[in-house]
Write an enzyme that holds these catalytic residues in place. Sequence first.
Site: not given
Ligand code: AHR
Length: 503
Positions: A28, A73, A173-174, A245, A293, A353
Amino acid sequence: MARKTKLIVDRDFQIGEIDKRVYSSFIEHLGRAVYNGIYQPGHPSADEQGFRRDVIDLVKDLGVTQVRYPGGNFVSNFRWEDSVGPKENRKPMLDLAWRTYEPNTFGINEFSKWSAKAGTDIMMAVNLGTRGTEEALALLEYCNMDTESYWADLRRRHGDEKPYGIKLWCLGNEMDGPWQMGHKEAKEYGRLAAETAKAMKTMDHSIQTVVCGSASRTMPTFGKWEYQVLNEAYDYVDYVSLHQYWSNRAGDTEDFFAGSDDLDDFLHSVISICDAVKAEKNSKKTVNLSFDEWNVWYHSNAADDKAMEEQPWRRHPHLLEDIYTFEDAIMDGLALIKFLQHADRVKIACLAQLVNVIAPIMTEDDGKAWRQTIFWPFWLVSHYGRGTALVPVLKGDDHPTSRHDHVSDVEAVAVMNEEEDRLVIFAANRCVQDPVEFTADIRGFEGYRVLDFEALESDDLKAVNSEAGEVVKPMKRSDAVLDAGVLTTMLRPASFVTIVLGK
Ligand code: AHR
């Protein structure tokens, strides 16, 4: 009494072929992922295009097959046209996602060249936050079309005669996240995603699309969002995205490792929703999962919030630079086992990432690139986890954790590669104190022997790597015994092993 777990696998009991895109990652425009990460003109290891060779070597070594780009994001307020063509004409921008100055000196022209050098395919995201179908179509035409039309022509004028041929496209995205620029309601997004995917697929029949699922399992709209979005977009999309995450903020490692059971629930839930919409629509098509992700992410949160608030609009600041521990590596290994256990439905997974930003690979601005602890589970599984995932029947002890009643001590999966005549077992011991006696009944694999045994083990759950020393890495073991089709070994507390069997 010693703790015990037995794994039974049979070559005829198959989950499915492992899609090589399960070994994808993510770059990103964030922090030092691009600038001073993969791209640093003037660095001693930079090539003639400014790409760091030391990073490319590590990306290749890691076994990454595909990289998602440019966000995240970031994509939701990105004007891609400002980042292509002659660099002197490019327009710098303010990225609102990370409150950073974006010079736009690296864009899709550079990323396609970097990807060719790194040997990775591109998974491209379009901006469905502040922009819409028209801009997505322009980008698709720029990237993929060989026609004599404006955007394809512009790419040629920018020096790229051949189209980039990008096959996989994320529809934003999201989009359920209130933090997202251009955040939308489910129906609103579902309609936009459907119309954008329809138009994009009309332009290029060869592409596949990923529609946004919830930003995480814990979003208040989780479930309803997937259901409503898929109701609108089902016919035009191929995958729904999942993001997750993990963190060990509570300092409770066994409960942290139990997160892979929550991941299992998450996967089952999204699969069920996809199939419910399929049934309701009487569709013949199956929508699969793009876990685009996933990682551990928490070490840097407080510092990042402060930096974005107090020092906005900097160029490539140090953001999201989690330094990963040994236990984080085990958690990533557990996630990979889970993806293989769902190989029939999880077709894409991106370790988020790749470089500097919550990443397996770190760079020093004036120094070398190095491997974090989490490099290794990905390395082991991407190298050895190719072929067909077999159903793992696991029988053994379990334990409770603070938030889970029954957590199996061991998680495992086996991968059969018929071409190479190999069977590979990945197993992790989730007990923090106790070793587990592990046996694997590999019926149907006569004449096999142990060819390789690699273990990620440490006495220190909090051990980290650094530029000065990569102390956490797999070590060879030779104490797995295979007798009459039954493999026996000991799994050390909090460990991840890869056992390669063949003739
Ligand atoms: O990977 C970091 C961020 O986490 C990304 O930009 C977003 O898609 C997620 O919230």
